[in-house]
Design an enzyme around this catalytic site. Structure first.
Site, PDB file in Angstrom:
ATOM      1  N   TYR A 142       0.911  -1.368   0.167  1.00 54.92           N
ATOM      2  CA  TYR A 142       0.015   0.054   0.079  1.00 54.92           C
ATOM      3  C   TYR A 142       0.932   1.332   0.045  1.00 54.92           C
ATOM      4  CZ  TYR A 142      -4.015  -2.898   1.087  1.00 54.92           C
ATOM      5  OH  TYR A 142      -5.151  -3.774   0.926  1.00 54.92           O
ATOM      6  N   LYS A 192       3.433 -15.583   1.871  1.00 63.33           N
ATOM      7  CA  LYS A 192       3.105 -16.135   0.576  1.00 63.33           C
ATOM      8  C   LYS A 192       5.005 -16.411   0.094  1.00 63.33           C
ATOM      9  CE  LYS A 192       0.793 -17.749  -2.807  1.00 63.33           C
ATOM     10  NZ  LYS A 192       0.108 -18.791  -2.808  1.00 63.33           N
ATOM     11  N   ASP A 224      -3.297 -18.118   1.080  1.00 62.34           N
ATOM     12  CA  ASP A 224      -4.346 -18.771   0.629  1.00 62.34           C
ATOM     13  C   ASP A 224      -4.894 -20.098   1.305  1.00 62.34           C
ATOM     14  OD1 ASP A 224      -1.737 -19.894  -0.001  1.00 62.34           O
ATOM     15  OD2 ASP A 224      -2.405 -20.609  -2.219  1.00 62.34           O
ATOM     16  N   ASP A 248      -5.485  -7.032   5.713  1.00 61.27           N
ATOM     17  CA  ASP A 248      -6.541  -6.213   5.146  1.00 61.27           C
ATOM     18  C   ASP A 248      -7.588  -7.188   4.717  1.00 61.27           C
ATOM     19  OD1 ASP A 248      -8.146  -4.424   4.640  1.00 61.27           O
ATOM     20  OD2 ASP A 248      -7.048  -3.516   2.585  1.00 61.27           O
ATOM     21  N   ASP A 252     -10.899  -8.956   7.607  1.00 63.62           N
ATOM     22  CA  ASP A 252     -12.409  -8.556   7.003  1.00 63.62           C
ATOM     23  C   ASP A 252     -13.071 -10.184   7.098  1.00 63.62           C
ATOM     24  OD1 ASP A 252     -12.330  -6.040   6.877  1.00 63.62           O
ATOM     25  OD2 ASP A 252     -13.359  -5.902   4.778  1.00 63.62           O
TER      26      ASP A 252
END
Ligand code: NAD
Length: 357
Positions: A142, A192, A224, A248, A252
């Site tokens: 980001y 990852k 994943d 992020d 959620d």
């Protein structure tokens, strides 16, 4: 008597309604637990843009830097979506996080017994969920540079950079260790590293730092798989440590385990200086001004503020118990209504909680 100065940013949409409840609750708690709390209200978000032409005025940011903690409701409205990116209310949030160097976002996900049936997952899958997502908040993709768009070619291109240095990973790992030591001492680091070099550095650094604390049990998971496991068996997690982008998305996902976005608090912290405590939800423009919003996520954020930001643990405990009592008596706001409960307005449920404090 202990004295605290907090900044309250009511923001937009349902913000002023849920902030009103929070103010009354904090005043009652301060009286019962013998501390003084000065609540300084400042403009932030769309409402600040209307008055000052910017969502995060310097005066608001300066007050936030000087106080003991910041309690933020929510910002945003569709009417600001056509503004230049830096003028939108959501950009104010990024500016506030950067100004206070809030590198750690803490999001607890706990199922309250009386709301077990509110989850979209089966009761037996979610009943033991009590986890915390520790997300790095001011690094990674980001904020990474270079970033941009190349438009002067035949085929358009856009790119972002996912970058971390070891110091950024070390400091967020230390926060996760601190939190894990207050709980079950288990950290699951999510990355990852089978594909990304930046995730390999993440994994190596987390291992290096956590191995210094013999109490901590560390596991690693690819992102994943973590997404799948959060839905398959969320009870296996205690502290999830992860980077900005993965955090992020996973936070959620984890948030929805509880049933309503109106129930989820968060804290954004630095190693020193004031933290920002805020509900996970947005400004809910569809229900703003109707006095039907659920104020509990903001109250639970206020509880995190009392516990982490002001070290008023007993007051925080008192507030959480009051919330549980009101829910177990069958009182709900509309977002949690299940047919058998009594639906109350935002201010009415606030008053019930005040009565239980
Ligand atoms: P939202 O969280 O505001 O609303 C999503 C849905 O959940 C809506 O149906 C809303 O009515 C409901 N909801 C949210 N909070 C609730 C509460 N406390 N009680 C009852 N119902 C609640 O998300 P959105 O609609 O995608 O975004 C609306 C605005 O909020 C946008 O401008 C967005 O950018 C902004 N936003 C701000 C923040 C923040 O301030 N931290 C976070 C997310 C979105």
């Amino acid at each position: 008597m202990k004295k605290y100065k907090i900044v309250l940013l009511s923001g937009d949409g349902i913000g002023p309604e849920i902030s009103e409840v929070s103010k009354k609750v904090l005043k009652k708690l301060s009286k019962n637990h013998n501390f003084d709390i000065e609540i300084i209200e400042k403009l932030f978000g769309g409402i600040a843009y209307e008055k000052y032409g910017t969502p995060a005025p310097d005066e608001t940011l300066d007050q936030c830097k000087k106080c003991d903690a910041v309690l933020l409701a929510c910002v945003g409205d569709i009417k600001y979506d056509s503004l230049a990116r830096e003028l939108r209310p959501e950009s104010g949030l990024l500016k506030l996080r950067s100004a206070l160097n809030l590198f750690a976002n803490i999001r607890p996900v706990k199922i309250r017994k009386s709301l077990l049936d509110a989850s979209s997952l089966k009761k037996e899958i979610v009943e033991h969920v009590d986890l915390i997502v520790v997300r790095e908040l001011i690094g990674g993709i980001y904020f990474g540079k270079p970033r941009g768009q190349i438009t002067n070619t035949k085929i358009q291109k856009a790119f972002n950079t996912m970058v971390y240095d070891s110091a950024e990973i070390e400091r967020i790992t230390e926060i996760a260790i601190k939190i894990a030591n207050q709980r079950n001492k288990k950290i699951c680091s999510v990355d990852k590293s089978n594909v990304l070099e930046v995730s390999q550095l993440w994994r190596d650094t987390v291992l290096k730092i956590t191995s210094k604390d013999k109490n901590i049990s560390l596991s690693n998971m690819y992102v994943d798989n973590a997404a799948m496991q959060l839905v398959r068996d969320p009870g296996q997690f205690d502290v999830i440590l992860t980077s900005n982008l993965f955090g992020d998305i996973l936070s959620d996902l984890a948030a929805m385990l509880t049933g309503s976005i109106g129930m989820l608090p968060s804290a954004s912290l630095n190693n020193s200086g004031p933290g920002v405590f805020e509900p996970v939800h947005g400004s809910a423009p569809d229900i703003a001004g109707k006095n039907i919003a659920n104020p509990l996520a903001m109250l639970l954020s206020a509880s995190m503020m009392l516990k982490i930001g002001l070290s008023e643990e007993e007051a925080a405990e008192n507030l959480e118990t009051a919330i549980d009592k009101v829910l177990s008596k069958g009182f709900r706001t509309a977002d949690l209504a299940d047919g058998s409960s009594e639906v109350l307005s935002c201010s009415e449920i606030g008053n019930k909680i005040i009565d239980e404090i």
